[in-house]
Design an enzyme around this catalytic site. Sequence first.
Site, short mmCIF file in Angstrom:
data_model
loop_
_atom_site.label_atom_id
_atom_site.label_comp_id
_atom_site.label_asym_id
_atom_site.label_seq_id
_atom_site.Cartn_x
_atom_site.Cartn_y
_atom_site.Cartn_z
N HIS A 23 1.12 -34.18 -25.27
CA HIS A 23 2.49 -33.73 -25.59
C HIS A 23 3.41 -34.95 -25.68
O HIS A 23 4.43 -35.01 -25.00
CB HIS A 23 3.06 -32.82 -24.49
CG HIS A 23 2.63 -31.40 -24.58
ND1 HIS A 23 2.87 -30.50 -23.56
CD2 HIS A 23 2.02 -30.70 -25.55
CE1 HIS A 23 2.39 -29.32 -23.90
NE2 HIS A 23 1.87 -29.40 -25.09
N HIS A 79 -4.02 -19.32 -30.08
CA HIS A 79 -2.75 -20.04 -29.86
C HIS A 79 -2.59 -21.04 -31.00
O HIS A 79 -3.57 -21.66 -31.42
CB HIS A 79 -2.89 -20.74 -28.50
CG HIS A 79 -1.78 -21.62 -28.07
ND1 HIS A 79 -0.47 -21.40 -28.35
CD2 HIS A 79 -1.82 -22.77 -27.33
CE1 HIS A 79 0.27 -22.36 -27.81
NE2 HIS A 79 -0.53 -23.20 -27.19
N GLU A 81 -0.72 -23.90 -31.17
CA GLU A 81 -0.30 -25.28 -30.93
C GLU A 81 -1.32 -26.25 -31.56
O GLU A 81 -2.52 -25.96 -31.67
CB GLU A 81 -0.13 -25.55 -29.41
CG GLU A 81 0.72 -26.78 -29.16
CD GLU A 81 1.21 -26.92 -27.72
OE1 GLU A 81 0.87 -26.09 -26.86
OE2 GLU A 81 1.96 -27.91 -27.46
N ASP A 83 -2.94 -28.85 -30.80
CA ASP A 83 -4.19 -29.30 -30.17
C ASP A 83 -5.33 -28.32 -30.39
O ASP A 83 -6.50 -28.69 -30.23
CB ASP A 83 -4.00 -29.59 -28.67
CG ASP A 83 -3.29 -28.49 -27.91
OD1 ASP A 83 -2.50 -27.74 -28.52
OD2 ASP A 83 -3.51 -28.37 -26.70
N HIS A 145 1.04 -20.19 -22.70
CA HIS A 145 2.37 -20.65 -22.36
C HIS A 145 3.33 -20.65 -23.55
O HIS A 145 4.45 -21.15 -23.43
CB HIS A 145 2.28 -22.08 -21.77
CG HIS A 145 1.84 -23.11 -22.79
ND1 HIS A 145 2.58 -24.24 -23.05
CD2 HIS A 145 0.79 -23.17 -23.64
CE1 HIS A 145 1.98 -24.96 -23.99
NE2 HIS A 145 0.90 -24.32 -24.36
N ASP A 164 -5.20 -21.74 -23.17
CA ASP A 164 -4.67 -22.75 -22.26
C ASP A 164 -4.78 -22.34 -20.78
O ASP A 164 -4.85 -23.20 -19.90
CB ASP A 164 -3.19 -23.04 -22.58
CG ASP A 164 -3.04 -23.99 -23.77
OD1 ASP A 164 -3.91 -24.86 -23.96
OD2 ASP A 164 -2.05 -23.86 -24.50
N TYR A 192 -2.40 -29.40 -13.80
CA TYR A 192 -2.19 -28.65 -15.04
C TYR A 192 -1.29 -27.45 -14.79
O TYR A 192 -0.34 -27.20 -15.53
CB TYR A 192 -3.57 -28.22 -15.53
CG TYR A 192 -3.66 -27.53 -16.86
CD1 TYR A 192 -4.02 -28.25 -18.02
CD2 TYR A 192 -3.47 -26.17 -17.00
CE1 TYR A 192 -4.16 -27.62 -19.24
CE2 TYR A 192 -3.60 -25.53 -18.21
CZ TYR A 192 -3.95 -26.27 -19.34
OH TYR A 192 -4.09 -25.63 -20.55
N HIS A 225 -9.16 -26.11 -22.75
CA HIS A 225 -9.20 -27.50 -22.29
C HIS A 225 -10.08 -27.59 -21.04
O HIS A 225 -9.96 -26.74 -20.14
CB HIS A 225 -7.81 -28.01 -21.86
CG HIS A 225 -6.80 -28.06 -22.96
ND1 HIS A 225 -6.87 -28.96 -24.00
CD2 HIS A 225 -5.69 -27.33 -23.18
CE1 HIS A 225 -5.83 -28.78 -24.81
NE2 HIS A 225 -5.10 -27.79 -24.33
FE1 FEO Z 1 -0.58 -24.97 -25.73
FE2 FEO Z 1 -3.46 -26.60 -25.35
O1 FEO Z 1 -1.99 -26.00 -26.29
#
Ligand code: FEO
Length: 395
Positions: A23, A79, A81, A83, A145, A164, A192, A225
């Site tokens: 991020h 999701h 995002e 990544d 999130h 996530d 995390y 992750h």
């Molecule tokens: Fe909210 Fe791992 O991206």
Amino acid sequence: MSYKISEKVKWVGKIDWELRNFHGYEYSTHKGTSYNSYLIRDEKTVLIDTVWRPFADEFVEELKKEIDLDEIDYIIMNHGEIDHSGALPELMKEIPGTPIYCTSSGVKSLKGHYHEDWNFKEVKTGDTLDIGENTLTFVEAKMLHWPDSMFTYMAGENIFFSNDAFGQHYASELMFNDLVDKAELDQQSIKYYANILTPFSPLVKRKINEILSMNLPINMICPSHGIIWRENLTQIVERYLKWSDNYQEDQITIVYDSMWHGTKRMAEAITEGIKTVNKEQNIKLYNSAKTDKNDILTEVFKSKLVLVGSPTINNGILFSIAGILEMLKGLKFKNKKAAAFGTYGWSGESVKIITDELKEAGLDVINEGIKQLWNPGEEEMNECKEFGKEIFQKL
Ligand code: FEO
């Protein structure tokens, strides 16, 4: 590189051993991370999530070694995002018509990032996809999130793809929680949670209880992750329930920055004062200019009392303390008592500024704070000890 996860599921993601900041500079990743993508081969073939953009070409090339891309029937984006969605543009060049299942907010975020009108299929909680021996059920997880987040449950092999949630920024080729170093895993899991999920703790608690009430048999939790949870799953679920419920341990954290060691010496004298009341109290001191910010915030998350110190500079506070306070405001930690301290030479605003910021962050400020002029002498140091003693007795 791929890993077999179960009879029908393979991990086809990317382990990023080199990453040290995520991020932008917002999250330190001392242990790297991974972007987990999963390939399900049942009567239908399904890809869940992709990887971060810099690894897009590699991801598509590796995926081609696993499967003829035309065989992919469905893509699920839990999701949007970057990544997790970063390889979509490369992948969709190869299989442009393949349906992409995601929430309605997922469509917004994916269109917003990539400006492509792919074949989106919006899903809601309870919608299912029959893929052969297994059935996929979608569970929206708004604000866990992002507004677009969702989970996918694979009934049959009973695998929960949590995106996530339950993740860790932790690179490991060992893949599973029973194989990796437990202390490392615990540390990366709480870091995390503290740095990413605490603003959403009430939603975390509600969502976990909602899922528990469904009584789904779950053999594995596969996050997007870090490592996969396959042994003693209740352990991480119970930890999430604890962390989301006004979490604190019997710990005091003192965070300070110092120009000429005056504020540092105050921190040490306050510690000494607390120790006169309870020799065994766990107190941790961090100079925020010398310690990783996310590691400090993880310690603050574990604390019952947080003391923050800065000298006054230019009618304000030092940069590193300002940064910590800004992050604290966003993370919305609960159940923490707090107070400020600091030295000054002329105007002396730092203690008031810190006190106001701590209040704005939602911490329970239990003392108006203590400030000392110039370099504290013996009398001033004794006052700091007394301050530590009093504040501890107020807990
Ligand atoms: Fe909210 Fe791992 O991206």
